[in-house]
Design an enzyme around this catalytic site. Structure first.
Site, PDB file in Angstrom:
ATOM      1  N   HIS A 359       1.314  -1.000   0.098  1.00 51.91           N
ATOM      2  CA  HIS A 359       0.314  -0.520   0.210  1.00 51.91           C
ATOM      3  C   HIS A 359       0.986   1.096   0.190  1.00 51.91           C
ATOM      4  O   HIS A 359      -0.048   3.056  -0.132  1.00 51.91           O
ATOM      5  CB  HIS A 359      -0.863   0.300   1.268  1.00 51.91           C
ATOM      6  CG  HIS A 359      -1.837  -1.105   1.273  1.00 51.91           C
ATOM      7  ND1 HIS A 359      -3.439  -1.152   0.545  1.00 51.91           N
ATOM      8  CD2 HIS A 359      -2.041  -2.250   2.300  1.00 51.91           C
ATOM      9  CE1 HIS A 359      -3.703  -1.651   0.374  1.00 51.91           C
ATOM     10  NE2 HIS A 359      -3.123  -2.661   1.070  1.00 51.91           N
ATOM     11  N   LYS A 550      -8.026  14.031   5.072  1.00 57.26           N
ATOM     12  CA  LYS A 550      -7.420  12.462   5.269  1.00 57.26           C
ATOM     13  C   LYS A 550      -6.763  12.779   6.085  1.00 57.26           C
ATOM     14  O   LYS A 550      -6.362  13.813   6.686  1.00 57.26           O
ATOM     15  CB  LYS A 550      -6.820  12.186   3.039  1.00 57.26           C
ATOM     16  CG  LYS A 550      -6.181  13.667   3.007  1.00 57.26           C
ATOM     17  CD  LYS A 550      -5.440  13.399   1.704  1.00 57.26           C
ATOM     18  CE  LYS A 550      -6.596  14.092   0.865  1.00 57.26           C
ATOM     19  NZ  LYS A 550      -6.869  12.607  -0.415  1.00 57.26           N
ATOM     20  N   ARG A 551      -5.244  11.437   6.195  1.00 55.75           N
ATOM     21  CA  ARG A 551      -4.594  11.515   7.084  1.00 55.75           C
ATOM     22  C   ARG A 551      -4.095  13.340   6.346  1.00 55.75           C
ATOM     23  O   ARG A 551      -3.466  13.008   5.449  1.00 55.75           O
ATOM     24  CB  ARG A 551      -3.165  10.954   7.241  1.00 55.75           C
ATOM     25  CG  ARG A 551      -4.126   9.271   7.144  1.00 55.75           C
ATOM     26  CD  ARG A 551      -4.353   9.686   9.362  1.00 55.75           C
ATOM     27  NE  ARG A 551      -3.220   9.727   9.683  1.00 55.75           N
ATOM     28  CZ  ARG A 551      -2.966   9.050  11.047  1.00 55.75           C
ATOM     29  NH1 ARG A 551      -4.084   7.847  11.615  1.00 55.75           N
ATOM     30  NH2 ARG A 551      -1.502   9.543  11.741  1.00 55.75           N
ATOM     31  N   LYS A 556       0.989  14.513   0.292  1.00 56.01           N
ATOM     32  CA  LYS A 556      -0.813  14.578   0.767  1.00 56.01           C
ATOM     33  C   LYS A 556      -0.893  16.162   0.537  1.00 56.01           C
ATOM     34  O   LYS A 556      -1.881  15.659  -0.566  1.00 56.01           O
ATOM     35  CB  LYS A 556      -1.762  14.126   1.806  1.00 56.01           C
ATOM     36  CG  LYS A 556      -1.628  12.670   1.813  1.00 56.01           C
ATOM     37  CD  LYS A 556      -2.515  12.036   2.514  1.00 56.01           C
ATOM     38  CE  LYS A 556      -2.319   9.950   3.374  1.00 56.01           C
ATOM     39  NZ  LYS A 556      -2.857   9.601   2.090  1.00 56.01           N
ATOM     40  N   THR A 658      -8.773   6.401  -1.896  1.00 57.10           N
ATOM     41  CA  THR A 658      -9.607   5.399  -2.024  1.00 57.10           C
ATOM     42  C   THR A 658     -10.827   7.142  -1.961  1.00 57.10           C
ATOM     43  O   THR A 658     -11.794   7.007  -2.048  1.00 57.10           O
ATOM     44  CB  THR A 658     -10.295   4.713  -0.698  1.00 57.10           C
ATOM     45  OG1 THR A 658      -9.609   5.258   0.455  1.00 57.10           O
ATOM     46  CG2 THR A 658      -9.335   3.879  -1.470  1.00 57.10           C
ATOM     47  N   LYS A 662     -14.522   7.663  -3.310  1.00 53.45           N
ATOM     48  CA  LYS A 662     -15.425   8.580  -2.785  1.00 53.45           C
ATOM     49  C   LYS A 662     -16.366   9.982  -3.068  1.00 53.45           C
ATOM     50  O   LYS A 662     -18.351  10.301  -3.141  1.00 53.45           O
ATOM     51  CB  LYS A 662     -15.361   8.159  -1.284  1.00 53.45           C
ATOM     52  CG  LYS A 662     -15.017   7.046  -0.709  1.00 53.45           C
ATOM     53  CD  LYS A 662     -14.777   6.799   0.527  1.00 53.45           C
ATOM     54  CE  LYS A 662     -14.087   5.274   1.054  1.00 53.45           C
ATOM     55  NZ  LYS A 662     -13.155   5.809   1.655  1.00 53.45           N
TER      56      LYS A 662
END
Ligand code: 26Y
Length: 810
Positions: A359, A550-551, A556, A658, A662
């Site tokens: 992952h 998100k985290r 990111k 992911t 969504k």
């Protein structure tokens, strides 16, 4: 009285109401007058559970009778969220239960809202495991999830003066009506001690300590209640709950030390590994749940099929990243030491049984354990790792083009510096399938981290692009949109998400567009009200809701978003006469407790929010919010209300994502880089319906290789330079003007995550979003188009691919 299929499905709410009341009195011990909301929640769950149990037993029996192959999903995280709505919706009894409760004066929505989120995961990998469990049950695949029943799990996040504060999550405080403790399913898990040989060549491991792993089962209900599978989470118990000798000698703590050690094992998810004790605890957790799970799988196989040699025909074990990778050595141990197989046969069965999913390519997330720690805790497994390695390297030597450098990279032992056991290499070697989670990520696995292993086993790496369950992420979280779609295209999409494609033509239908926009607006109103009561944030439901949840991680790039927000703020103030699009910028996410820069980014988001939200000169044009304690339930509220989905990681670094799926499924447009599954989302929705910007993964790699000068980039971009210097000089932190000097300095000094390199492209992309937003019809058309085109990202599709290509169960 129990709720049976008939009680739940009849139109008359009375029998079900009676059953709930009966449960309240006889199981909870309260009457309707004394009952509090929590009691009603428990009574409702326990009542509905009865029907689930019947189906659960039927599912198990049918699999047994058919001699079916079972799938075992081993994961340190299962981010399952709330379960009541999931169960009611999948059983098709939302209306009935709501009516029965109403007749008792109880509001279903209200009791749903107090169900705690099962805090058994930290991010995407854990939520993926939860979506997979739901899809496995929906597709009628006999499957077990195996993990740890953390008492506190992931921390609860509070924001104090803009800073993240970590508090223990107490999700079990009111008990957990979903779970069943199976005291009879308990296993011995040993640590440490010695390995001795016997004269006949057998090996004996005598552990120094041991705990007992006890199974706690939660039913997982598939769509239309078709099948109910088991999520089996292990809790730990001391063999000797109390040492009476020590107790009587007055050593009360010593008397209870064993129990304390067992409880420590299952307390929290990802105990900080910044100390050696923390590292050891995590390895202990990994071995604890791996060993219990593998023992359970082997026991079930022997019980049902009698012959250990057929294990791979009847069991497929999937390793969710490397956290359960020690399972490879554990299965070898059981096969050799307990079932008397020779090494070669054991190795063949092991490889045929395991699959491994990677992952992340981030070097810091590739697990490896200091060899002395591994050897001390798991001496028998250390021997087996050496034996596996010897075989692996012997094989490798025979292959053309494998030199000393390649051997060093393939080895299960990292010999550079302090020797370490490489769990990814162990998982790779011990599996017949190794998969990435999006097409780009899988290619990068082949080219980078696993290049040498890939050369050795060119057929082993394969791709399985992630997916999400459309039950939770459309039907349950967005009932308004679900009803509208159903009106337009009928119910087929409820069983097959790819049937959403029938919605495509409705983008041309003005009246449909209007109804679609109305649903989105209602979701935005609901979110605005929630944020108002929850955190006192006032936002305009007609503004563009621009969301990054998100985290918190540097790759990111929440920082890119925040800096762009500051640049926008500057421009609105400098050019108030321009036609600005009103925006609400929402952020949410947790930072690892020891991750300094990520925590600073949270503080910065909060500092920027405070300043901007209090500035009357931007007024309704810009609002910023950091929503505390991001979890599954919060995502279910935010995603249906989003207009713009921020997926802006440095290209090559987000394995899949992911959240991106969504949002698109709920009619948000994506602004994103060509990273992870964004690439495939673009392929599905088409260039005109997604906003792509920035460097590609190849370009990022080239810049890093050839040298990149962020300073000159910053100097060349007035918007970026001004925003960075405002943040660096304390405009947003007057109480501590130097707070962000280091964070901003990092941009000049290397900028590993290419924030500066991508800034201008991102800023321009955001302005193109403004232009799209002004064309309301065009925007809604694109949103509908996104919903229509992303059915492929259903986890049903992903699970079908795993089932046919890897597990061979379909
Ligand atoms: C033990 C420690 C080193 C560690 C703990 C947690 C390492 C990794 C993780 C979690 C990783 C994770 O959540 N990865 C995410 O998996 C998602 C599902 O495949 C992807 O969509 C997402 O891109 C990836 O970051």
């Amino acid at each position: 009285m129990t709720a049976s299929i008939t009680t739940l499905h009849v139109d008359d709410p009375q029998p079900l109401a009676d059953a709930i009341l009966d449960t309240l009195v006889h199981r909870i011990g309260k009457d309707a007058q004394a009952a509090r909301t929590h009691d009603w929640l428990a009574a409702t769950i326990l009542t509905v559970r009865n029907e689930i149990i019947e189906r659960w037993m039927a599912s198990t029996k049918a699999a047994h009778a058919a001699g079916a192959k079972r799938v075992y999903y081993l994961s340190l995280e299962f981010l399952i969220g709330r379960l009541l709505r999931d169960a009611l919706s999948n059983l098709g009894v939302m209306e009935q239960v709501s009516a029965a409760l109403r007749s008792l004066g109880v509001d279903l929505a209200e009791i749903e809202e107090i169900e705690p989120d099962a805090a058994l995961g930290n991010g995407g990998l854990g939520r993926l495991a939860a979506c997979f469990m739901e899809s496995l049950a929906s597709l009628d695949v006999p499957a077990y999830g195996y993990g740890i029943r953390y008492v506190n799990g992931m921390f609860r996040q509070r924001i104090d003066d803009g800073w993240q504060v970590e508090l223990p999550e107490t999700w079990l405080a009111h008990g957990n009506p979903w779970e069943f403790e199976r005291r009879e399913s308990a296993y011995f898990v040993g640590f440490g001690g010695e390995v001795t040989g016997t004269d006949d060549g057998a090996v004996h491991w005598k552990p120094q300590e041991a705990v007992e792993a006890v199974a706690v089962d939660t039913p997982v209900v598939g769509w239309r209640g078709r099948r109910v599978n088991t999520l089996r989470l292990w809790t730990a118990r001391a063999f000797d709950p109390i040492r009476l000798d020590r107790f009587n000698a007055g050593d009360y703590q010593g008397a209870l030390a064993g129990q304390l050690a067992a409880e420590t094992l299952v307390r929290v998810l990802y105990p900080s590994d910044s100390s050696p004790a923390g590292q050891e605890l995590r390895l202990r957790q990994e071995y604890f749940f791996s060993s219990a799970s593998i023992q359970d799988i082997v026991r079930r196989h022997i019980q049902y099929f009698g012959n250990i040699r057929t294990l791979a025909d009847k069991a497929a074990i999937q390793l969710n990243d490397t956290h359960p990778a020690v399972s490879v050595a554990e299965l070898m141990r059981l096969l050799i030491d307990h079932h008397d197989l020779d090494f070669d046969e054991a190795w063949e069965i092991t490889r045929a049984t395991f699959g491994y999913t990677n992952h992340t390519l981030l070097p810091e997330a590739l697990e490896s354990w200091p060899l002395p720690l591994f050897e001390r805790l798991l001496p028998r497994h250390m021997q087996l790792v050496y034996a596996i390695n010897a075989r692996l390297l012997r094989e490798a030597r025979k292959v053309e083009g494998v030199d000393d450098r390649a051997i060093a990279a393939i080895s299960l032992i990292d010999e550079g510096g302090e020797r370490r056991v490489r769990m990814a290499n162990l998982a790779f070697a011990g599996s017949h399938s190794v998969n990435g989670v999006a097409a780009l990520h899988t290619e990068l696995m082949k080219q980078t981290v696993f290049a040498d292993l890939h050369h050795l086993f060119p057929d082993r790496i394969n791709n399985k692009t992630n997916g999400i369950t459309p039950r939770r992420w459309l039907q349950q979280c967005n009932p308004g949109l679900t009803a509208l779609i159903r009106e337009a295209i009928g119910p087929k999409f409820l069983d097959d998400a790819e049937a959403l494609i029938d919605l495509e033509k409705f983008g041309q239908d003005a009246s449909f567009r209007e109804r679609f926009a109305k649903v989105k607006r209602l979701n935005k109103v609901a979110l605005s009200q929630h944020l108002k009561t929850d955190m006192g944030l006032a936002i305009d439901p007609d503004a563009l809701f621009d969301v990054q949840i998100k985290r918190i991680h540097e790759y990111k790039r929440q920082l890119l978003n925040i800096i762009e927000t500051v640049a926008l703020y500057d421009q609105i103030r400098s050019h108030p006469e321009r036609d600005w699009v009103p925006r609400v910028k929402l952020f949410a996410g947790k930072a690892a407790s020891s991750y300094h820069n990520a925590k600073l980014v949270i503080k910065l988001a909060n500092d920027v929010a405070r300043r901007i939200n209090a500035d009357p000169s931007v007024g309704h044009l810009l609002k910023v919010g950091f929503v505390p304690n991001y979890n599954v339930s919060l995502a279910e509220k935010i995603i249906p209300a989003a207009d713009l989905s921020e997926q802006i990681s440095t290209a090559g670094m987000e394995a899949s994502g992911t959240g991106n799926m969504k949002f698109a499924l709920n009619g948000a447009l994506t602004i994103g880089t060509l990273d992870g599954a964004n690439v495939e989302i673009r392929d599905h929705v088409g260039d005109d319906h997604i906003v792509i910007f920035g460097l590609t993964a190849d370009e990022v790699a080239a810049k890093r290789r050839d040298g990149y000068d962020p300073r000159s980039v910053i100097e060349a971009s007035p918007e970026l330079r001004q925003a960075v210097s405002a943040i660096a000089s304390g405009v947003f932190s007057p109480d501590d003007p130097n707070r962000y000097a280091g964070l901003m300095g990092g941009l000049y000094d290397g900028d590993w995550f290419m924030v500066a390199a991508d800034f201008d492209a991102y800023h321009a992309a955001q302005r193109s979003v403004d232009r799209r937003w002004e064309d309301r019809d065009g925007w809604v058309r694109s949103a509908i188009h996104n919903v229509a085109k992303v059915g492929w990202f259903s986890s049903d599709r992903t699970i079908r691919q795993y089932a046919s290509d890897i597990w061979k169960v379909m």
